[in-house]
Motif scaffolding. Structure first.
Motif, PDB file in Angstrom:
ATOM      1  N   MET A   1     -69.191  -5.019  13.765  1.00 57.31           N
ATOM      2  CA  MET A   1     -68.378  -5.632  14.777  1.00 57.31           C
ATOM      3  C   MET A   1     -68.288  -4.679  15.966  1.00 57.31           C
ATOM      4  N   ALA A   2     -68.367  -5.233  17.163  1.00 62.09           N
ATOM      5  CA  ALA A   2     -68.271  -4.434  18.385  1.00 62.09           C
ATOM      6  C   ALA A   2     -66.919  -4.658  19.050  1.00 62.09           C
ATOM      7  N   THR A   3     -66.409  -3.624  19.658  1.00 59.23           N
ATOM      8  CA  THR A   3     -65.198  -3.712  20.472  1.00 59.23           C
ATOM      9  C   THR A   3     -65.631  -3.564  21.917  1.00 59.23           C
ATOM     10  N   ILE A   4     -65.304  -4.555  22.741  1.00 59.32           N
ATOM     11  CA  ILE A   4     -65.688  -4.533  24.151  1.00 59.32           C
ATOM     12  C   ILE A   4     -64.498  -4.049  24.970  1.00 59.32           C
ATOM     13  N   HIS A   5     -64.756  -3.099  25.851  1.00 58.52           N
ATOM     14  CA  HIS A   5     -63.732  -2.521  26.718  1.00 58.52           C
ATOM     15  C   HIS A   5     -64.089  -2.827  28.165  1.00 58.52           C
ATOM     16  N   GLY A   6     -63.124  -2.793  29.030  1.00 60.99           N
ATOM     17  CA  GLY A   6     -63.379  -2.992  30.449  1.00 60.99           C
ATOM     18  C   GLY A   6     -62.455  -2.138  31.283  1.00 60.99           C
ATOM     19  N   ASN A   7     -62.920  -1.779  32.478  1.00 62.21           N
ATOM     20  CA  ASN A   7     -62.127  -0.983  33.400  1.00 62.21           C
ATOM     21  C   ASN A   7     -62.490  -1.404  34.816  1.00 62.21           C
ATOM     22  N   TRP A   8     -61.505  -1.853  35.588  1.00 66.83           N
ATOM     23  CA  TRP A   8     -61.731  -2.238  36.978  1.00 66.83           C
ATOM     24  C   TRP A   8     -61.558  -1.016  37.860  1.00 66.83           C
ATOM     25  N   GLN A   9     -62.580  -0.713  38.648  1.00 67.36           N
ATOM     26  CA  GLN A   9     -62.531   0.393  39.596  1.00 67.36           C
ATOM     27  C   GLN A   9     -62.481  -0.184  40.994  1.00 67.36           C
ATOM     28  N   PRO A  10     -61.295  -0.208  41.632  1.00 70.28           N
ATOM     29  CA  PRO A  10     -61.205  -0.770  42.970  1.00 70.28           C
ATOM     30  C   PRO A  10     -62.001   0.059  43.968  1.00 70.28           C
ATOM     31  N   LEU A  19     -66.421  -3.889  37.992  1.00 68.39           N
ATOM     32  CA  LEU A  19     -65.908  -4.006  36.642  1.00 68.39           C
ATOM     33  C   LEU A  19     -66.875  -3.276  35.718  1.00 68.39           C
ATOM     34  N   PHE A  20     -66.394  -2.245  35.060  1.00 68.89           N
ATOM     35  CA  PHE A  20     -67.203  -1.511  34.098  1.00 68.89           C
ATOM     36  C   PHE A  20     -66.904  -2.063  32.715  1.00 68.89           C
ATOM     37  N   LEU A  21     -67.947  -2.466  32.010  1.00 70.44           N
ATOM     38  CA  LEU A  21     -67.822  -2.955  30.639  1.00 70.44           C
ATOM     39  C   LEU A  21     -68.604  -2.022  29.726  1.00 70.44           C
ATOM     40  N   TRP A  22     -68.052  -1.763  28.580  1.00 68.77           N
ATOM     41  CA  TRP A  22     -68.784  -1.013  27.574  1.00 68.77           C
ATOM     42  C   TRP A  22     -68.302  -1.480  26.212  1.00 68.77           C
ATOM     43  N   ALA A  23     -69.091  -1.197  25.234  1.00 65.04           N
ATOM     44  CA  ALA A  23     -68.736  -1.607  23.878  1.00 65.04           C
ATOM     45  C   ALA A  23     -69.110  -0.504  22.910  1.00 65.04           C
ATOM     46  N   ASP A  24     -68.379  -0.471  21.840  1.00 66.20           N
ATOM     47  CA  ASP A  24     -68.730   0.454  20.774  1.00 66.20           C
ATOM     48  C   ASP A  24     -68.571  -0.261  19.448  1.00 66.20           C
ATOM     49  N   THR A  25     -69.112   0.335  18.455  1.00 66.55           N
ATOM     50  CA  THR A  25     -69.025  -0.197  17.105  1.00 66.55           C
ATOM     51  C   THR A  25     -68.491   0.912  16.217  1.00 66.55           C
ATOM     52  N   TRP A  26     -68.219   0.615  15.019  1.00 62.43           N
ATOM     53  CA  TRP A  26     -67.677   1.621  14.121  1.00 62.43           C
ATOM     54  C   TRP A  26     -68.517   1.654  12.857  1.00 62.43           C
TER      55      TRP A  26
END
Length: 85
Positions: A1-10, A19-26
């Motif tokens: 399963m992946a966890t998707i993260h996001g961060n808005w950089q104005p 919008l920066f998106l990244w994902a990681d798994t465990w």
């Protein structure tokens, strides 16, 4: 399963930001780190695959670029926060 993260950089320019998106798994074992990349980070094709399971629109692939983003995680002034792993 992946966890998707996001961060808005104005941006202070006309484009409004990114919008920066990244994902990681465990996993149960720590994979070997490669360069500066987090050992559980997904590459762009795997991120696109993980996003395909989310009922939200993903940016067109010709607009997706791989970039490096340095994040400062929360910590205490006097000591680092322990890693939960």
């Amino acid at each position: 399963m992946a966890t998707i993260h996001g961060n808005w950089q104005p941006s202070h320019g006309e484009n409004g930001g990114k919008l920066f998106l990244w994902a990681d798994t465990w996993g149960t074992t720590m994979p070997e780190a490669t360069g500066d990349r987090h050992p559980f980070a997904l590459d762009v094709p795997a991120l696109v695959q993980a996003w395909s399971n989310v009922p939200l629109a993903f940016p067109p692939l010709d607009k997706v670029t791989e970039q490096t983003l340095t994040l400062h995680l929360p910590s205490h002034r006097q000591q680092k926060s322990p890693c939960p792993l």
